[in-house]
Design a protein around this motif. Structure first.
Motif, PDB file in Angstrom:
ATOM      1  N   LYS A  52      -2.750   1.737 -15.752  1.00 35.28           N
ATOM      2  CA  LYS A  52      -2.700   1.007 -14.549  1.00 35.28           C
ATOM      3  C   LYS A  52      -3.021   1.934 -13.235  1.00 35.28           C
ATOM      4  CE  LYS A  52      -1.614  -2.113 -11.864  1.00 35.28           C
ATOM      5  NZ  LYS A  52      -2.635  -3.364 -11.762  1.00 35.28           N
ATOM      6  N   LEU A  53      -2.284   3.183 -13.408  1.00 29.78           N
ATOM      7  CA  LEU A  53      -2.720   3.961 -12.194  1.00 29.78           C
ATOM      8  C   LEU A  53      -4.222   4.560 -12.186  1.00 29.78           C
ATOM      9  CD1 LEU A  53       0.485   6.287 -12.256  1.00 29.78           C
ATOM     10  CD2 LEU A  53      -0.082   4.551 -10.645  1.00 29.78           C
ATOM     11  N   ASP A  54      -4.906   4.795 -13.186  1.00 27.63           N
ATOM     12  CA  ASP A  54      -6.050   4.964 -13.198  1.00 27.63           C
ATOM     13  C   ASP A  54      -6.942   4.018 -12.498  1.00 27.63           C
ATOM     14  OD1 ASP A  54      -5.523   7.620 -14.211  1.00 27.63           O
ATOM     15  OD2 ASP A  54      -6.063   6.926 -16.427  1.00 27.63           O
ATOM     16  N   SER A  55      -6.623   2.674 -12.992  1.00 29.89           N
ATOM     17  CA  SER A  55      -7.466   1.379 -12.282  1.00 29.89           C
ATOM     18  C   SER A  55      -6.988   1.357 -11.059  1.00 29.89           C
ATOM     19  CB  SER A  55      -7.029   0.487 -13.422  1.00 29.89           C
ATOM     20  OG  SER A  55      -7.476  -0.858 -12.504  1.00 29.89           O
ATOM     21  N   GLN A  56      -5.990   1.502 -10.513  1.00 28.30           N
ATOM     22  CA  GLN A  56      -5.759   1.478  -9.287  1.00 28.30           C
ATOM     23  C   GLN A  56      -6.534   2.424  -8.318  1.00 28.30           C
ATOM     24  OE1 GLN A  56      -1.492   1.540  -9.195  1.00 28.30           O
ATOM     25  NE2 GLN A  56      -1.190  -0.725  -8.776  1.00 28.30           N
ATOM     26  N   GLU A  59     -10.045   1.767  -7.868  1.00 33.45           N
ATOM     27  CA  GLU A  59     -10.364   0.733  -6.894  1.00 33.45           C
ATOM     28  C   GLU A  59      -9.925   1.317  -5.645  1.00 33.45           C
ATOM     29  OE1 GLU A  59      -8.343  -3.607  -5.453  1.00 33.45           O
ATOM     30  OE2 GLU A  59      -7.670  -2.682  -7.120  1.00 33.45           O
ATOM     31  N   TYR A  60      -9.176   2.086  -5.014  1.00 37.54           N
ATOM     32  CA  TYR A  60      -9.126   2.953  -3.901  1.00 37.54           C
ATOM     33  C   TYR A  60     -10.298   3.821  -3.734  1.00 37.54           C
ATOM     34  CZ  TYR A  60      -3.785   1.708  -4.214  1.00 37.54           C
ATOM     35  OH  TYR A  60      -2.659   1.246  -4.395  1.00 37.54           O
ATOM     36  N   GLU A  61     -10.645   4.398  -4.464  1.00 37.10           N
ATOM     37  CA  GLU A  61     -11.916   5.130  -4.310  1.00 37.10           C
ATOM     38  C   GLU A  61     -13.060   4.417  -4.111  1.00 37.10           C
ATOM     39  OE1 GLU A  61     -12.099   8.257  -4.173  1.00 37.10           O
ATOM     40  OE2 GLU A  61     -10.154   8.897  -4.920  1.00 37.10           O
ATOM     41  N   ALA A  62     -13.231   3.080  -4.746  1.00 37.07           N
ATOM     42  CA  ALA A  62     -14.190   2.380  -4.439  1.00 37.07           C
ATOM     43  C   ALA A  62     -14.260   1.824  -3.080  1.00 37.07           C
ATOM     44  CB  ALA A  62     -14.206   1.196  -5.106  1.00 37.07           C
ATOM     45  N   TRP A  63     -13.157   1.950  -2.336  1.00 41.69           N
ATOM     46  CA  TRP A  63     -13.219   1.313  -0.915  1.00 41.69           C
ATOM     47  C   TRP A  63     -12.681   2.633  -0.033  1.00 41.69           C
ATOM     48  CZ3 TRP A  63     -15.107  -3.336   0.200  1.00 41.69           C
ATOM     49  CH2 TRP A  63     -15.137  -4.171  -1.073  1.00 41.69           C
ATOM     50  N   LYS A  64     -12.710   3.817  -0.380  1.00 45.18           N
ATOM     51  CA  LYS A  64     -12.611   4.975   0.159  1.00 45.18           C
ATOM     52  C   LYS A  64     -13.288   4.867   1.648  1.00 45.18           C
ATOM     53  CE  LYS A  64     -12.228   9.774   0.126  1.00 45.18           C
ATOM     54  NZ  LYS A  64     -12.324  10.929  -0.776  1.00 45.18           N
ATOM     55  N   ALA A  65     -14.543   4.870   1.578  1.00 43.97           N
ATOM     56  CA  ALA A  65     -15.417   5.059   2.863  1.00 43.97           C
ATOM     57  C   ALA A  65     -14.935   3.887   3.896  1.00 43.97           C
ATOM     58  CB  ALA A  65     -17.002   5.026   2.553  1.00 43.97           C
ATOM     59  N   LEU A  66     -14.684   2.577   3.506  1.00 47.47           N
ATOM     60  CA  LEU A  66     -14.475   1.692   4.372  1.00 47.47           C
ATOM     61  C   LEU A  66     -13.042   1.849   4.909  1.00 47.47           C
ATOM     62  CD1 LEU A  66     -15.224  -1.223   5.616  1.00 47.47           C
ATOM     63  CD2 LEU A  66     -13.883  -2.244   3.682  1.00 47.47           C
ATOM     64  N   SER A  67     -12.241   2.338   4.226  1.00 49.77           N
ATOM     65  CA  SER A  67     -10.583   2.577   4.789  1.00 49.77           C
ATOM     66  C   SER A  67     -10.877   3.874   5.824  1.00 49.77           C
ATOM     67  CB  SER A  67     -10.038   3.092   3.551  1.00 49.77           C
ATOM     68  OG  SER A  67      -9.713   2.125   2.580  1.00 49.77           O
TER      69      SER A  67
END
Length: 73
Positions: A52-56, A59-67
């Motif tokens: 679950k942590l790996d999946s989260q 997901e965070y990494e996929a949106w890192k630039a936008l964040s």
């Protein structure tokens, strides 16, 4: 692992952790004064939680630039 080595959970499902060993670990931790904020008990739980942590994380990494784009320039 034979089913006789499993304990029953309250819902009737089998739990692969030995309650006696879990209790001993908790007593040892309490006596040490070095309690973790969270403790994963059992290899099955470890696998589920780390997946679950790996999946989260993915997901965070996929949106890192936008964040990062929301900071002051």
């Amino acid at each position: 692992m034979p089913s006789s080595s499993f304990s029953k959970k309250s819902n009737g499902a089998l739990a692969p952790s030995d309650p006696t060993r879990v209790a001993a670990v908790l007593i040892e931790l309490a006596a040490s004064g070095d309690m973790p904020q969270r403790l994963v008990v059992g290899a099955d739980a470890w696998g589920e939680i780390t997946a679950k942590l790996d999946s989260q994380r993915a997901e965070y990494e996929a949106w890192k630039a936008l964040s990062h784009s929301t900071g002051f320039a």
